[in-house]
Design a protein around this motif. Sequence first.
Motif, PDB file in Angstrom:
ATOM      1  N   GLU A 242       0.833  -1.212   0.000  1.00 58.70           N
ATOM      2  CA  GLU A 242       0.000   0.000   0.000  1.00 58.70           C
ATOM      3  C   GLU A 242       0.861   1.253   0.000  1.00 58.70           C
ATOM      4  O   GLU A 242       0.525   2.252  -0.657  1.00 58.70           O
ATOM      5  CB  GLU A 242      -0.937   0.000   1.209  1.00 58.70           C
ATOM      6  N   ARG A 243       1.973   1.230   0.709  1.00 60.11           N
ATOM      7  CA  ARG A 243       2.868   2.392   0.707  1.00 60.11           C
ATOM      8  C   ARG A 243       3.487   2.596  -0.677  1.00 60.11           C
ATOM      9  O   ARG A 243       3.697   3.730  -1.118  1.00 60.11           O
ATOM     10  CB  ARG A 243       3.947   2.214   1.773  1.00 60.11           C
TER      11      ARG A 243
ATOM     12  N   ASN B 262       0.785   4.242  -2.586  1.00 61.42           N
ATOM     13  CA  ASN B 262       0.602   5.628  -2.139  1.00 61.42           C
ATOM     14  C   ASN B 262       1.622   6.555  -2.788  1.00 61.42           C
ATOM     15  O   ASN B 262       1.317   7.711  -3.106  1.00 61.42           O
ATOM     16  CB  ASN B 262       0.707   5.712  -0.616  1.00 61.42           C
TER      17      ASN B 262
ATOM     18  N   THR C 234       2.172   1.407  12.067  1.00 63.62           N
ATOM     19  CA  THR C 234       1.855   2.763  11.606  1.00 63.62           C
ATOM     20  C   THR C 234       2.053   3.826  12.674  1.00 63.62           C
ATOM     21  O   THR C 234       2.097   5.014  12.354  1.00 63.62           O
ATOM     22  CB  THR C 234       0.390   2.827  11.149  1.00 63.62           C
TER      23      THR C 234
END
Length: 951
Positions: free
Chosen positions: A96-97, A100, A351
């Motif tokens: 996901e990073r 992003n 996170t």
Amino acid sequence: MSENTLAKNFDPHTIEAYWVPEWERRGYSKATIDPTRENFNIQLPPPNVTGTLHMGHAFNQTIMDSLARYHRMKGDNTLWVPGTDHAGIATQIVVERQLNAQKVSRHDLGREKFIERVWKWKEQSGNTITNQVRRLGTSIDWSREYFTMDEKMSRVVRDVFVHLYQQGLIYRGKRLVNWEPSLLTAVSDLEVISEEEDGFLWHINYPLINKSGHVTVATTRPETILGDVALMIHPEDQRYRHLIGQHVKLPLCTREIPIIADNYVDQKFGTGVVKVTPAHDFNDYDVGQRHNLTPINILTLDARINENAPIKYRGLDRFEARRQILADLKEQGLLNAVKPHKLMVPRSDRTGSIIEPMLTNQWFVAMTRPAPDDSFFPGKSIAETALDVVRHGNIKFVPENWTTTYYQWLENIEDWCISRQLWWGHQIPAWYDDVGNVYVAKTEAEAIKKASAAGYNNALKRDEDVLDTWFSSALIPFSSLGWPEKTPELSHFLPSSVLVTGFDIIFFWVARMVMMTTHLTSQIPFKTVYVHGLVRDSEGQKMSKSKGNTLDPIDIIDGVSLETLLAKRTTGLMNPKQAENIEKKTKKEFPNGIAPFGTDALRFTFASMATLGRSINFDLARCEGYRNFCNKLWNATRFVLMNCEGKECGISTHIDDCAHNGSLDFSRPDCWIVSLLHRLTADVTKNFDNYRFDNIASAIYKFVWDEYCDWYVELSKWQIQNGTPAQQRATRYTLLHVLETVLRLAHPIIPFITEALWQKVAPLAGCYPVNEEPGQASLMIQPYPIADLKKINTDDEAWMSGLKAAVDACRNLRGEMVLSPAQRVPLLVSGDIVFLKAIAPYLQTLAKLSEVQVFADESMLDSQAHGAPLAIVGVNRFALKVDVDLVAERERLTREVKRIEGEMVKCYAKLNNQSFITRAPVSVVEVEKQRLVDFKAVLTKLQEQLFRLLA
């Protein structure tokens, strides 16, 4: 010896580049299944496919590989099973990073496309990891490699889920879990880091309904006031007992809530009155269950105020709501006080978000419910069975104290939340109809069949959640061996011999493997759990990206420039000041980057640090020391080869005894080093069996460096140059025999250098089997040395100790007289004539003397050595025949007299201490008495010498 026999310098990179693929090509790591042999199985804790290996992995794998190589050389059926873990939440975050950074979300892609993206990352990361594992020299059977989401492994996961559901041990329910609001998923306790932070304790007034006043409550979370269902006091608190059963008005709301009593309350905390919010606190949830209080959830899954709160606060982020609520309380005169307060804040280790206890529908495994069809301990829950197999000694922990941690976890266990609101992972095999009925099945076809049997024939919707990563990991002891089929591997290698792991996952992985394996296979997963500490930096700090103290094991092996190291440590850091500080720290610590140390030096360092403690402080200085050890071993081998290649070494007629035998005549030094070799072999074997890798590394290091290289190799030079042919052959034989045995002893710890050297030494030592040609055999499959305790000779060891003491005494005299190594002077000796004559040739060589003159009595020595520097060792006196500064020699003797007198004072203090005499073992007391006798004898001789100089 030709120059090509062995390179002048040790080059680890060349050796490693050859042997890593060569061992694998030859298939030495593939397990045999021979019923006449002992079995040894070890499972590789599967690394997460989230990037690359770290120092903890390298340490862990060094220990495991040392054990695997040791048992393989012992002749055991040895299986080391490799694998990698899909690591649901961690891997999903990584991908996901990446998205992003491209300004794309997983929702933009959709579930199917996102999963495809993760599989691509898995291939990249998994290949990187397995290549790193190979670089560490691990002797793994790669043909058995698995990935926890391979179809074969996934099928086992589905089968187990369905089986446990049918047994009533898996259920779905609404309970409080750790909720990660930024990831929108439940997380395990392992993924929650609680650290002390500065906060506040807010004192809030709750008005009594009877208008007789108010009750003041102290809380660290004023925003959850909207979900309060009661106030609570301790039943014995005299200040508030009269309020039990009364009601208060909930501030900012229209509800009335009761005042209850419960022993959970700490009367000394805050005001002694606490609010009960079962939907947002784990302890409050338990209180609510005891008092039949209905929880009120006031947060959405992304931690905003929901429809159960007053309209004014709906939609606010939890911390925005906190600020507004405090302002409103203050305006209404209900905010009594605000006090600074230290509190433990639970944050996601992925996170950094604050974890929120959240009531959600999740899947659970029942931990304490009696387990049906469990034949290991019939009628017990899976948690009770996991406790009993350790209590009864079926599974042992090393060190033993970790059993306490294991017991504490399991004795206070809660049902295990196994569902996660992620896309990456094993999707839960459950389907729902339109009214919420659930059909658990191995396949959708089976689910449709079950629904049809229940009278439902419309489309089913699959549960979108995935399983906790630890669920599939808990099955590895048997799923990796082919279960549920009855494979040969399963019958031979379950239970595995030992699990090597860190203490931080004793509950999350170790205990769950025990629970699942005992319940599903009626066997234990492993016999021993070797628990090691966590690798930290040289100052004992946890290695982390934010601290800038991480080290890549491959960088230590290959070396890395300062620029590359800086880039690795600062890339991705959002805080410029943090990056600046890390850059300064790195430049100071590694101004020239990191030099290449090679795999063996790194492995030897890890082994030497494998103490039975909680943490391992890694220091590159230790690594440098073990790289020097490798160089020492390499150079010693060059010496042996130069003196043995093409020479008669007595191999065809050798005997492993220290005696005269026609073609071989063993000297006392030969016998001494063989005695120490068998003592070393016994010591190393014992420590392998006891998982004391630090002791193994220390023993091998001391023997090779201190005894073999510094003493025996030097003694052998004189024997080869001056001995008879039979003595020369014996010395060459001993040089080869001891070196070849040491290479086999050290191979499990430092496999590359020992293999390379053994290939050169073995042909000369006659170690190749008759059916193998040089270059076709490998040290990896040679028999591990076995100690012959009959070969340990204390007389030879005592003789050599005497020679060492004599050499040291002479060297000290030379040092005190500031004699250069090139300046050879005579030595005059008296005392034990037989011993002194025997050591004279060695003493002359090692102490760099022109000659050694042995005198029958002390008076003859004194007449020749008047004023010469004198050393006394036991009954023997040593004097260098040189022109002496009498004043300086008197001062030296005076200092020595004072030193001996000081030692005697210490002896007298112990022997006059009744407590010491009473409590110390008899042998210790006798040693102290003998020391005093020896000191008196030395003092007498020193005083006599000093008297002569003063005369």
